[in-house]
Design an enzyme around this catalytic site. Structure first.
Site, PDB file in Angstrom:
ATOM      1  N   GLY A 208     -16.590 -18.877   1.379  1.00 51.50           N
ATOM      2  CA  GLY A 208     -17.450 -20.045   1.191  1.00 51.50           C
ATOM      3  C   GLY A 208     -18.612 -20.013   2.150  1.00 51.50           C
ATOM      4  CG  ASN A 209     -21.903 -21.839   1.430  1.00 48.19           C
ATOM      5  OD1 ASN A 209     -21.940 -23.060   1.512  1.00 48.19           O
ATOM      6  ND2 ASN A 209     -22.068 -21.189   0.271  1.00 48.19           N
TER       7      ASN A 209
END
Length: 398
Positions: A208-209
């Site tokens: 993810g981020n």
């Protein structure tokens, strides 16, 4: 018309202050978010407890809290609001407003407000028609403020004439008429992607981020405030919306986001791709938790679908807006995406700019279209959303 609107209600020292309780209740019932500001004299006529109970927010009167010294920031209050209503507006406060006197929180907020300001005078008939009062009202109108005329009737002095504060129902009607006229996007449908995507590695881990979705949800609120119906497709985020015109669909992965967007895209007028979609995902996520056994772990990644590019190929009437978060050659990469993904506009963020990017409450943007670019100062994400929506409306001729 008031659903989701942010209203600052300033209450001054006048017997008509008792009407502010009903006004607060009516605004909240209409779906507005109401922040009450009381002058010191107003507290002699109505208690902060009454108005905080009705508004469901603390009532502000002083610049500082006496208990902990924290600051009620008049600048943030002035930027927060969609409208400011001063009701009742006493002769004393009208005079101070007209002459820029700034000796309490209400007046400091008034001078900081960028939103429309409505004022509803309340005083005895001779005070109301005194040349100094009429001159102050004329000055306030010349500044762009909006008068809600005092009404005719019996006054607290026992006299009868013009000077009664407008009834709360009439003040609400003024606000509804104002927002009806200023809703540039009434009847428009908007699709917004927001937040990150999470690409599963196994049942407990993902790629993810750091995106929080703040920018996407700020845009949703702003589009809705302009009369649009908004569909938000959000990746994992703690954010949500209670606005009646905003519908949120929660997804996890890029593929899920694409599927949700494809189902909505053909029926919208505007699409804003603000989500930070993962470029790659594990080819085959493990069905069970991967145990730590070796010093290294190799993941085979495959490319995710490009949601904006996919929908850009099939767009017809839609006005599309993309986002680019870059670290080098920012303008060049943004221009490339603008053309490649068939955007009408692209909003560029640079991680080199302090206070911009993921997880911040602020952002600094450059908006590019096929004719050029405009760079904006560092602002709150709510203000950035205002700028973006304003540019979209101008480009669409709204």
């Amino acid at each position: 018309m008031l659903q989701g609107k942010k209203i600052l209600l300033g209450v001054c020292g006048s017997i008509a202050a008792y009407k502010s309780a009903l006004l607060t209740r009516l605004l909240v019932k209409q779906g507005a978010e109401v922040q009450v500001l009381l002058t010191a004299d107003a507290k002699h006529f109505i208690t902060p407890l009454t108005l905080s109970t009705l508004s469901r927010k603390p009532v502000y009167s002083d610049f500082f809290h006496s208990t902990d010294g924290t600051w009620n920031n008049h600048v943030e209050l002035g930027l927060w609001a969609d409208a400011m209503v001063i009701a009742p507006a006493s002769a004393n406060t009208l005079a101070k407003m007209a002459n820029g006197i700034c000796d309490n929180l209400l007046l400091a907020t008034y001078l900081s407000a960028r939103c429309p300001v409505f004022f509803a005078p309340a005083m005895d008939l001779d005070m109301y028609r005194h040349p100094s009062t009429t001159g102050n009202i004329e000055s306030l109108l010349s500044y762009g403020n909006k008068l809600i005329n005092a009404e005719d009737g019996e006054l607290a002095s026992g006299l009868s004439g013009v000077g009664r504060m407008a009834e709360p129902e009439h003040i609400v009607q003024h606000l509804e008429e104002h927002f009806t006229k200023t809703q540039r996007l009434a009847g428009k449908k908007v699709l917004i992607t927001a937040g990150p995507t999470h690409e599963a590695i196994d049942p407990v881990r993902f790629i993810g981020n750091h995106s929080t979705g703040k920018m996407g949800f700020a845009l949703a609120e702003r589009f809705a405030s302009q009369g649009a119906t908004v569909e938000v497709v959000s990746g994992p985020s703690t954010l949500s919306s209670t606005h009646a015109a905003i519908h949120v669909t929660k997804v996890h992965s890029a593929e899920e986001m694409l599927e949700a967007c494809e189902a909505k895209f053909d029926n919208v007028d505007i699409a804003v791709f603000a989500a930070a979609v993962a470029d790659y995902r594990p080819d085959t996520p493990a069905q069970e938790k991967i145990k730590k056994s070796n010093n290294t772990l190799t993941l085979h990644l495959v490319k995710n679908p490009d949601i904006a590019a996919t929908l850009g190929k099939r767009k017809k009437k839609q006005f599309t807006v993309g986002f680019a978060l870059e670290t080098t050659n920012e303008i060049a990469y943004a221009k490339e995406k603008l053309h490649k993904k068939n955007f009408n506009l692209i909003v560029l963020n640079s991680l080199k700019d302090q206070g911009a990017g993921f997880a911040h409450d602020t952002n600094k943007i450059t908006i590019l279209d096929h004719d050029g670019s405009s760079t904006f100062d560092l602002k709150s994400k709510q203000e950035v959303a205002n700028d973006i929506v304003d540019v979209v409306c101008k480009k669409m001729g709204l």
